[in-house]
Design a protein around this motif. Structure first.
Motif, short mmCIF file in Angstrom:
data_model
loop_
_atom_site.label_atom_id
_atom_site.label_comp_id
_atom_site.label_asym_id
_atom_site.label_seq_id
_atom_site.Cartn_x
_atom_site.Cartn_y
_atom_site.Cartn_z
N LYS A 197 7.91 1.70 9.50
CA LYS A 197 8.80 0.63 9.97
C LYS A 197 9.70 1.12 11.10
CE LYS A 197 8.96 -1.80 5.52
NZ LYS A 197 9.83 -2.24 4.40
N TRP A 198 10.10 2.39 11.01
CA TRP A 198 10.97 2.96 12.04
C TRP A 198 10.16 3.45 13.25
CZ3 TRP A 198 14.02 6.36 8.02
CH2 TRP A 198 14.90 5.55 7.30
N GLU A 199 8.85 3.22 13.21
CA GLU A 199 7.94 3.57 14.32
C GLU A 199 7.96 5.07 14.63
OE1 GLU A 199 8.92 1.07 17.62
OE2 GLU A 199 8.23 -0.76 16.62
N LEU A 200 8.02 5.86 13.55
CA LEU A 200 7.93 7.32 13.69
C LEU A 200 6.50 7.80 13.49
CD1 LEU A 200 11.13 8.35 11.71
CD2 LEU A 200 10.85 8.25 14.19
N VAL A 201 5.74 7.07 12.64
CA VAL A 201 4.33 7.37 12.41
C VAL A 201 3.55 6.06 12.43
CG1 VAL A 201 4.77 9.47 11.06
CG2 VAL A 201 4.61 7.25 9.90
N GLY A 202 2.25 6.18 12.65
CA GLY A 202 1.43 4.97 12.73
C GLY A 202 0.96 4.46 11.39
N LYS A 203 0.72 5.37 10.44
CA LYS A 203 0.21 4.99 9.13
C LYS A 203 0.96 5.74 8.04
CE LYS A 203 -4.54 4.12 10.73
NZ LYS A 203 -5.95 4.52 10.60
N ASN A 204 0.89 5.20 6.84
CA ASN A 204 1.49 5.85 5.67
C ASN A 204 0.39 6.64 4.96
OD1 ASN A 204 2.62 6.63 3.25
ND2 ASN A 204 3.46 4.63 2.75
N PRO A 205 0.29 7.95 5.17
CA PRO A 205 -0.81 8.72 4.59
C PRO A 205 -0.76 8.83 3.08
CG PRO A 205 0.81 10.19 5.57
CD PRO A 205 1.21 8.80 5.95
N PHE A 206 0.42 8.67 2.50
CA PHE A 206 0.54 8.76 1.04
C PHE A 206 0.08 7.47 0.37
CE2 PHE A 206 3.21 12.20 2.42
CZ PHE A 206 2.98 13.18 1.47
N LYS A 207 0.17 6.38 1.08
CA LYS A 207 -0.31 5.11 0.54
C LYS A 207 -1.83 5.04 0.62
CE LYS A 207 0.22 0.09 1.05
NZ LYS A 207 0.89 -1.00 1.82
N LEU A 208 -2.39 5.57 1.68
CA LEU A 208 -3.83 5.52 1.88
C LEU A 208 -4.58 6.59 1.09
CD1 LEU A 208 -3.86 4.95 5.74
CD2 LEU A 208 -4.23 3.24 3.97
N SER A 209 -3.89 7.67 0.73
CA SER A 209 -4.57 8.80 0.11
C SER A 209 -5.08 8.46 -1.29
CB SER A 209 -3.61 9.98 0.01
OG SER A 209 -4.23 11.04 -0.70
N ASP A 210 -6.30 8.94 -1.56
CA ASP A 210 -6.87 8.78 -2.89
C ASP A 210 -6.85 10.12 -3.63
OD1 ASP A 210 -8.72 10.13 -1.41
OD2 ASP A 210 -10.37 8.74 -1.75
N ALA A 211 -5.96 11.03 -3.17
CA ALA A 211 -5.89 12.35 -3.80
C ALA A 211 -5.34 12.27 -5.21
CB ALA A 211 -4.99 13.27 -2.96
N LEU A 212 -4.44 11.32 -5.43
CA LEU A 212 -3.77 11.24 -6.73
C LEU A 212 -4.64 10.49 -7.73
CD1 LEU A 212 -0.98 12.11 -7.84
CD2 LEU A 212 -0.23 9.77 -7.47
N PRO A 213 -5.10 11.17 -8.78
CA PRO A 213 -5.94 10.48 -9.78
C PRO A 213 -5.10 9.56 -10.66
CG PRO A 213 -5.46 12.71 -10.50
CD PRO A 213 -4.87 12.58 -9.11
N LYS A 214 -5.73 8.59 -11.24
CA LYS A 214 -5.04 7.67 -12.12
C LYS A 214 -4.69 8.37 -13.42
CE LYS A 214 -5.28 3.02 -14.08
NZ LYS A 214 -6.10 1.80 -14.25
N ILE A 215 -3.43 8.29 -13.79
CA ILE A 215 -2.97 8.98 -15.00
C ILE A 215 -3.23 8.11 -16.22
CG2 ILE A 215 -0.95 9.93 -16.18
CD1 ILE A 215 0.27 10.50 -13.49
N LYS A 216 -3.81 8.73 -17.24
CA LYS A 216 -4.04 8.04 -18.51
C LYS A 216 -2.92 8.42 -19.47
CE LYS A 216 -9.10 7.82 -18.14
NZ LYS A 216 -10.38 8.19 -18.77
N TYR A 217 -2.04 7.46 -19.73
CA TYR A 217 -0.92 7.73 -20.61
C TYR A 217 -1.36 7.61 -22.07
CZ TYR A 217 2.11 7.46 -16.53
OH TYR A 217 2.70 7.69 -15.32
N LYS A 218 -0.90 8.56 -22.86
CA LYS A 218 -1.23 8.54 -24.28
C LYS A 218 -0.44 7.44 -24.99
CE LYS A 218 -2.25 13.49 -24.62
NZ LYS A 218 -1.89 14.78 -25.28
N LYS A 219 -1.07 6.83 -25.97
CA LYS A 219 -0.40 5.81 -26.75
C LYS A 219 0.70 6.47 -27.57
CE LYS A 219 -1.24 2.27 -30.25
NZ LYS A 219 -2.25 1.66 -31.15
N ARG A 220 1.91 5.96 -27.45
CA ARG A 220 3.06 6.56 -28.13
C ARG A 220 3.10 6.14 -29.59
NH1 ARG A 220 8.58 6.11 -25.05
NH2 ARG A 220 7.63 7.85 -23.93
#
Length: 465
Positions: free
Chosen positions: A156-179
């Protein structure tokens, strides 16, 4: 316009741009292949032509995050969020990638950063021993969410063109244990064996009123309505308007005591944190909860004992009007309550659950009592969205749906065995045959009509048509 210049084995894309001061600058970007250089040349020329070109900046991640916290965080974050995010930045972001220019952070870089975090050991805070050797997935997820928010602002501040953390698929989906939770029988056993008065009151409030730990510890007597008239008319209730928490002096100063109602005087003035009463984290958390009569009487007895202790201690008693307080009237922090809860759990040999699980027990119990009435339960729990309840407690709703099927069986199918119906066989000739009547027991049908006058009336209307 941009040009490509070959320098030894590399290719450089050279172009001009204007910086923030309006000065004309030249930029050289090197690539190992002509193909990549030409791709960048076309990209630069296209962006300059359509007005989407972002001028190069040498601002590092650390420098950018300072601006982000100052301009965005201080305006939008709560006290606890502010403290938590600054800890993530100082412990796991700046030491690892703080010196990297923000425009060098791309998807490949993010994937490499994720791999580094997986091998990073947790920082020891307040001499607490980490529960795992390396950063848990939940902490890494918090780091990525923070950086995704930050780089979203960078776009939004026009410092970068894209948000690499939003596009990245590096982070796997976390499976939370049933409490795990305690059922009503276990909670009864816990209350029977509880020797700590403030814990006894807290357990009742958590289970009967679906209250969070901070809401219980921040509850004051002026928000309780438990007079004789209130109890007699089944109108005893409490208003949840605040919660108790500990915040850093830094957060209180930087956020200008945002949403803070009261700061308790510290026992030692040189400490870097303060205990405060603050506005709940969401608007939906501000709510009214009606109290069962028994709990109303428990609270009245507790108030009577508190008043007697106040009179006995005199000036030594610090009256902050808190329902759950220490013996001297000072606020009871969560760590004190949780220690007492753990001692009770061990002594009574109860299932290993955390105090917050009592709120889950409450929600589960009320859904069963309310036959799956989500809105009524949501009003007590203070969840912002009803779907938060349906997602977490879907197993309870499924049980009610099973009961619905059983009720449907008894109401519609009960007494009449429709499995005896024999549909007419398809004719192999052009002769139209009369369909065979359904086979059923006439006596059973008569009995059904006698038991259900509405059914008999409906049948009579159909026959009259």
């Amino acid at each position: 316009m941009a040009t490509i210049i070959k320098r030894k084995k590399n290719y450089s894309v050279v172009y001009y741009y204007e910086n923030e001061s309006g000065e004309k600058k030249q930029k050289w970007e090197s690539f190992t292949s002509y193909k990549d250089a030409n791709k960048r040349k076309i990209e630069v020329e296209s962006q300059q032509e359509n007005g989407t070109f972002i001028a190069p900046t040498a601002q590092t991640v650390e420098e950018f995050l300072y601006d982000f916290v100052t301009l965005y965080g201080e305006k939008n974050w709560s006290l606890s969020t502010y403290d938590g995010n600054l800890s993530l930045i100082s412990n796991y972001i700046n030491p690892i990638i703080g010196s990297v220019p923000i425009q060098n952070v791309n998807r490949k870089f993010v994937d490499q950063y994720y791999n580094t975090l997986k091998k990073t050991k947790p920082v020891i805070v307040r001499n607490k021993k980490p529960k795992s050797e390396y950063l848990p997935a939940q902490t890494i997820e918090k780091i990525f969410k923070l950086l995704s928010c930050a780089f979203g602002q960078a776009v939004k501040w026009e410092l970068v063109g894209k948000n690499p953390f939003k596009l990245s698929d590096a982070l796997p989906k976390i499976k939370y244990k049933k409490r795990d939770i305690w059922d009503a029988e276990t909670i009864n056993k816990a209350l029977t064996q509880c020797r700590d008065g403030k814990l006894y009151v807290a357990i009742n409030l958590a289970f009967a009123c679906s209250m969070r730990e901070g809401e219980i510890l921040g509850l004051t007597w002026d928000n309780l309505h438990i007079s004789d008239e209130d109890i007699a008319s089944d109108n005893a209730y409490l208003d949840i308007k605040q919660e108790l928490t500990r915040a850093s002096k830094r957060a209180l100063e930087q956020l200008d005591q945002k949403d803070v109602y009261y700061i308790f005087p510290p026992l030692m003035p040189n400490t870097s944190t303060r205990v405060v009463l603050k506005k709940p984290k969401t608007e939906s958390s501000i709510r009214r909860v009606w109290i069962p009569k028994t709990l109303a009487y428990i609270l009245r007895d507790w108030k009577k004992g508190q008043d007697e202790l106040k009179e006995f201690l005199g000036e030594e008693y610090k009256d902050f009007n808190l329902v759950v307080a220490l013996a001297n009237g000072r606020p009871c922090e969560g760590r004190v309550l949780l220690k007492s809860f753990e001692e009770l759990r061990t002594r009574a040999k109860l299932p290993n659950v955390v105090f917050h699980s009592l709120r889950h027990s409450s929600t589960t119990y009320k859904l069963k009592l309310n036959h799956g009435d989500i809105k009524a339960t949501q009003g007590d729990t203070g969840h912002a969205q009803a779907d938060m309840i349906t997602e977490v407690y879907s197993h309870i709703l499924d049980e009610d749906r099973k009961i619905n099927a059983q009720k449907f069986e008894a109401a519609f199918y009960g007494g009449v065995d429709l499995r005896k119906y024999n549909p007419p066989a398809e004719s192999t000739t052009n002769v139209t045959e009369e369909p065979k009547p359904a086979s059923f027991d006439l006596n059973v049908l008569i009995q059904q009509l006698q038991n259900s006058p509405e059914l008999a009336s409906t049948l009579a209307q159909l026959l009259a048509q």
